[in-house]
Structures are given as structure tokens and as C-alpha cells.
Scaffold this motif. Structure first.
Motif, mmCIF file in Angstrom:
data_model
loop_
_atom_site.group_PDB
_atom_site.id
_atom_site.type_symbol
_atom_site.label_atom_id
_atom_site.label_comp_id
_atom_site.label_asym_id
_atom_site.label_seq_id
_atom_site.Cartn_x
_atom_site.Cartn_y
_atom_site.Cartn_z
ATOM 1 N N LYS A 193 8.330 2.462 25.228
ATOM 2 C CA LYS A 193 8.767 1.345 26.063
ATOM 3 C C LYS A 193 10.129 0.772 25.660
ATOM 4 N N ALA A 194 10.584 1.064 24.446
ATOM 5 C CA ALA A 194 11.911 0.608 24.038
ATOM 6 C C ALA A 194 12.983 1.533 24.605
ATOM 7 N N GLU A 195 14.223 1.115 24.474
ATOM 8 C CA GLU A 195 15.334 1.923 24.975
ATOM 9 C C GLU A 195 15.581 3.138 24.103
ATOM 10 N N ARG A 196 15.088 3.105 22.866
ATOM 11 C CA ARG A 196 15.324 4.187 21.918
ATOM 12 C C ARG A 196 14.044 4.482 21.168
ATOM 13 N N THR A 197 13.805 5.726 20.854
ATOM 14 C CA THR A 197 12.647 6.076 20.045
ATOM 15 C C THR A 197 12.891 5.714 18.580
ATOM 16 N N GLY A 198 11.846 5.783 17.798
ATOM 17 C CA GLY A 198 11.972 5.593 16.349
ATOM 18 C C GLY A 198 11.215 4.402 15.820
ATOM 19 N N GLY A 199 11.183 3.299 16.583
ATOM 20 C CA GLY A 199 10.448 2.123 16.143
ATOM 21 C C GLY A 199 10.885 1.631 14.784
ATOM 22 N N SER A 200 9.939 1.058 14.051
ATOM 23 C CA SER A 200 10.243 0.483 12.746
ATOM 24 C C SER A 200 10.505 1.538 11.680
ATOM 25 N N ALA A 201 10.152 2.786 11.950
ATOM 26 C CA ALA A 201 10.413 3.839 10.971
ATOM 27 C C ALA A 201 11.909 3.994 10.711
ATOM 28 N N ARG A 202 12.733 3.580 11.637
ATOM 29 C CA ARG A 202 14.187 3.683 11.431
ATOM 30 C C ARG A 202 14.665 2.742 10.330
ATOM 31 N N PHE A 203 13.834 1.773 9.949
ATOM 32 C CA PHE A 203 14.230 0.839 8.902
ATOM 33 C C PHE A 203 13.692 1.254 7.536
ATOM 34 N N ALA A 204 12.927 2.350 7.488
ATOM 35 C CA ALA A 204 12.290 2.778 6.242
ATOM 36 C C ALA A 204 13.053 3.955 5.644
ATOM 37 N N GLY A 205 12.739 4.250 4.373
ATOM 38 C CA GLY A 205 13.471 5.336 3.733
ATOM 39 C C GLY A 205 12.669 6.165 2.757
ATOM 40 N N PHE A 206 11.384 5.826 2.569
ATOM 41 C CA PHE A 206 10.553 6.578 1.636
ATOM 42 C C PHE A 206 9.258 6.986 2.321
ATOM 43 N N VAL A 207 8.863 8.236 2.099
ATOM 44 C CA VAL A 207 7.544 8.692 2.506
ATOM 45 C C VAL A 207 6.769 8.936 1.213
ATOM 46 N N TRP A 208 5.657 8.206 1.034
ATOM 47 C CA TRP A 208 4.956 8.250 -0.240
ATOM 48 C C TRP A 208 3.510 7.812 -0.075
ATOM 49 N N THR A 209 2.701 8.181 -1.029
ATOM 50 C CA THR A 209 1.338 7.677 -1.143
ATOM 51 C C THR A 209 0.873 7.940 -2.571
ATOM 52 N N THR A 210 -0.412 7.780 -2.840
ATOM 53 C CA THR A 210 -0.913 8.029 -4.186
ATOM 54 C C THR A 210 -0.976 9.536 -4.444
#
Length: 452
Positions: free
Chosen positions: A36-53
Motif C-alpha cells: 500500500k505504500a509508494e515503495r516496497t521495503g517497509g521498516s526493514a529499510r531502516f535495519a541493518g542486521f539479520v540475527w538470532t540466537t
């Protein structure tokens, strides 16, 4: 209205939605993604790490009340998720520790998101932006797509074997925050995109999907109170990560949480205190070792106290603890009480005595002047509560006591609930892993088989 049928309709174009759609397209499936936004990506565009335990055991330790099936699926699927990112030519830097218990990779998320979108389009599949989903299409209890509203107002019926809800959660809606998190949550800051307003929750509920878990909480950070978060650059720049080594006092002048367990947990605790605001106090040692230092390896350190001060936050430097007695009345905090509590804390920790609340991970006193004071408030990034799913990203029915899926309906990312309950071990990783799981389900399963 034109009708068509695809293998997967994805509603929401953030990390989870783009991942699922790109994987289906890469395997030769048909997919439409509606954002629904003008651009894809959402809040993931503000993140920089992919991680978990790194292990299931560690996940259970820090997240004991989360769904064990989802926790296992996340940890076990993480390596394949990283491999998928790299398969698109996106760099995942060498693994580093995160939050003391996790492990993950710095990633150019914009490169990843754009690569997913490009792959979808290159395979002849559709990415629709500025497109709102008004309702799901159901037949005999089976979800068979959705009706989407184009930018010109026309309605397009998209029929699909599977429909994935990946709209990013409900953190952008004050009313839903108040209903599902805490009454005070209606007024907290938003450190995320403004478009995730519970569309997935509403659509899924209309099809009979269950919501949970109760009192799951949210992921966020302490931010300087009263400072606008309209500029996304402030989401990280002004985050008070160093609270894990400082002391936090509420408006009664009391500590109320073990700050050392994590700023994201302290944030949830502050929301439930009077006026949902507090004073964060650090000494010169904390300023030197943590306020000005890097929060995660690979991210340059900056002096967050100075950033907050320049942004207009309520802040001060006290040359001694006695200066707290002169705290301005309009701040609304009992300065003498806070002074006394810091003295009591320092006396206890200097003798290795007990403090209340405890300090499990950093028991050093705060006794080196000057003292840096910032008024803090909770801000939300994404919600933990959502539509309950299983490891295959199937949504689960609210009308069943067991784990019966809603035929044809999937959920991933922050639209999915159950994984975390008042705990956190990564946001991009679950979106990645369960986005890929949704793609596998769409490519290999028949939704009508669930109704037999």
C-alpha cells in the motif's frame, strides 16, 4: 473487476513479503505482491542486521514463553535464510555477537529488498505499489485471494491458491497499540514506517485466524522523551542503547527494572510506569565506555548524549550527585530521592551487596562524575502479538482448540504472532525464515487438502 489466479498473493512488501514473493518467482511460480505504500521495503529499510540466537537452547532461555515450534524453526532455518540472501549477490558480513546472546550478520538491507523486487519483476511477476487490500476472497472457509484497490480507485480481484499476510504488524495504529499492548501505548513514539497499521490483523481475523499471544509485548527502544521521530535517521541515532549500563528512574524517583537485561526489555517496563517516562542516569565511566561507543560491532560509535542534547531532549550534566537536589521542578522528578537511590546503589555494589531491582550483568557503581541525565520514553518498532502460525507459516484458526490451519491463508513477519512473548531475538531473521517457509508452502502444498 478482472479475475486471475496465481500461486501466491502477497499482501505487504517488507522483509517477509518480498522474501516470499522472490522465492516463489525464483522457483518458477506465479506471484503478485500488493504494497500500500509508494515503495516496497517497509521498516526493514531502516535495519541493518539479520540475527538470532545460535542455538535452540539459548532461544528457550531468553524467550521461555514463546512458541517452541516456531523458536526451533527460526534457529534451524537461519542458515538457509542467510544462504538465500547471499544467493542474490547481497553481502552478509562475517558473524558477530549481538546483545550478548545472539549472533548474526550485517547486511545491506536496501540491496537485499531491491534485489528481491528486481527478481520478481524479471521473472515476469507483478509488484503493485500504492495498492490497498480491502478484503480477502473466501469460499467455503478457504481463502482464495483478495480484492485490492488500485491507485485510481479501481478494484482488482486477485485469486490465489495461497495468500500471505505480511503487512508489518500494527505498531502504526494508536488504537490497536492501546488495545493489545497497554493503554499508554497509544501515545508512544513510532520508530518504524507509518504504514503498518494492522491491515494483516484485520484481514486475518475476518477469515477466522487466531490472534496471540496475550500480553506478548513489543520490540522497541528507549528514546529521548519529547523528541520527534519523523526523521527515520533518528531511529538509530537517538536510541538509548546504553541504558543497559545506566540507571533508570520513574517519576516517583525509583528504579523498577534490571536495566542490564536489555534496553528492549526496559522499554516495555517503562511503558507500564506512571506517565511512561523516566530519567536515565549515567556516570563518566558509562559515558566513556558505552554512550560514545559502538552498540554492535561494525557500527561506528557516536556520543548519543550530545545527539540527544542537540535534538532538544530534556538533558543535563551534573558535576556531582548533590546537584540532583536542584533538579528543575518542571521536570516532575524528585531529585533528592534519585540522588539518595544512586548513593544507596553505589554503596551496595561497592560492597558486592544486593540491589533492588537486581543488576545481573553490570554491577559496577555509578560513582564517577560528571553524571549525564536524559529523560527517556518508550518507542515501538514492531509488535510481538499477531496471527498465530505454525512452522509452515499457516495461520491457525480461532475456532479450533488445536493447531488447525485456516485453508489458503499464511502470515509472516510482524503479522505473525506466537514466536516471542516479552522477549526478543531478532526481527529481520523471523521475517526472512518464515517468509521462505511461506514460499515453500505455496510451492508444495494444496490449501484444499487442509479442509479434508
Amino acid at each position: 473487476m478482472d479475475a486471475e489466479t496465481v500461486d501466491l498473493l502477497v499482501i505487504g512488501g517488507g522483509m517477509a513479503g518480498l522474501t516470499a514473493a522472490a522465492q516463489v518467482a525464483a522457483e518458477g511460480g506465479s506471484v503478485v505482491l500488493a504494497e500500500k505504500a509508494e515503495r516496497t521495503g517497509g521498516s526493514a529499510r531502516f535495519a541493518g542486521f539479520v540475527w538470532t540466537t545460535p542455538t535452540v537452547e539459548e532461544m528457550r532461555r531468553i524467550n521461555p514463553d514463546g512458541d517452541p515450534e516456531l523458536a526451533t524453526a527460526l534457529v534451524d532455518g537461519f542458515a538457509d535464510g542467510v544462504a538465500w540472501i547471499r544467493s542474490l549477490g547481497v553481502e552478509c558480513r562475517p558473524p558477530v555477537p549481538v546483545l550478548g546472546f545472539g549472533r548474526g550478520h550485517q547486511v545491506d538491507t536496501n540491496h537485499y529488498l531491491d534485489s528481491c523486487e528486481r527478481l520478481i519483476r524479471d521473472r515476469g511477476q507483478e509488484v503493485l505499489t500504492t495498492t490497498w487490500t480491502r478484503s480477502l476472497v473466501t469460499e467455503n472457509g478457504v481463502v482464495k485471494g483478495a480484492e485490492c484497490v488500485a491507485p485510481d480507485g479501481s478494484v482488482r480481484r486477485i485469486e490465489a491458491a495461497w495468500t500471505l499476510l505480511a503487512t508489518g504488524g500494527f505498531q502504526g495504529d494508536p488504537g490497536l497499540r492501546a488495545e493489545h499492548i497497554h493503554p499508554s501505548a497509544a501515545d508512544i513514539g513510532l520508530r518504524a514506517n507509518p504504514h503498518s497499521r494492522g491491515d494483516g490483523l484485520t484481514l486475518g481475523s475476518s477469515a477466522g485466524a487466531a490472534f496471540g499471544k496475550k500480553d506478548a509485548g513489543f520490540y522497541g527502544h528507549l528514546m529521548p522523551a519529547g523528541v520527534s521521530l519523523a526523521d527515520p535517521a533518528r531511529f538509530v541515532d537517538l536510541a538509548l542503547y546504553y541504558s543497559e549500563h545506566a540507571l533508570l528512574f520513574d517519576t516517583t524517583g525509583e528504579r523498577f527494572v534490571d536495566e542490564t537485561l536489555g534496553d528492549h526489555l526496559t522499554t516495555m517496563a517503562l511503558l507500564e510506569r506512571p506517565q511512561a517516562r523516566g530519567l536515565l542516569v549515567a556516570d563518566a565511566r558509562v559515558h566513556r565506555e558505552w554512550i560514545s561507543a559502538s552498540y554492535v560491532e561494525g557500527i561506528p560509535g557516536v556520543d548519543k548524549f550530545q545527539l540527544c542534547h542537540r535534538a532538544g531532549a530534556r538533558s543535563a550534566v551534573a558535576d556531582s550527585l548533590e546537584d540532583f537536589a536542584a533538579m528543575p521542578e518542571e521536570w516532575g522528578y524528585p531529585g533528592t530521592t534519585i540522588r539518595d537511590r544512586i548513593k544507596e546503589f553505589n554503596a551496595a555494589t561497592s560492597k558486592n551487596g544486593a540491589t533492588t531491582p537486581g543488576r545481573r550483568l553490570d554491577r559496577q557503581p555509578l560513582d564517577e562524575p560528571p553524571f549525564h541525565v536524559v529523560e527517556a520514553a518508550p518507542a515501538i518498532t514492531f509488535t510481538f502479538g499477531g496471527l498465530l502460525i505454525d512452522a509452515g507459516a499457516h495461520t491457525l484458526s480461532a475456532n479450533s482448540e488445536g493447531r488447525t490451519p485456516v485453508p489458503g491463508l499464511l502470515a509472516a513477519g510482524a503479522d505473525a504472532g506466537g514466536l516471542y512473548r516479552r522477549a526478543y531475538a531478532g526481527g529481520l531473521a523471523p521475517a526472512l525464515v518464515f517468509g521462505l517457509a511461506a514460499a515453500r508452502t505455496a510451492l508444495t502444498e494444496s490449501p484444499t487438502a487442509l479442509t479434508r
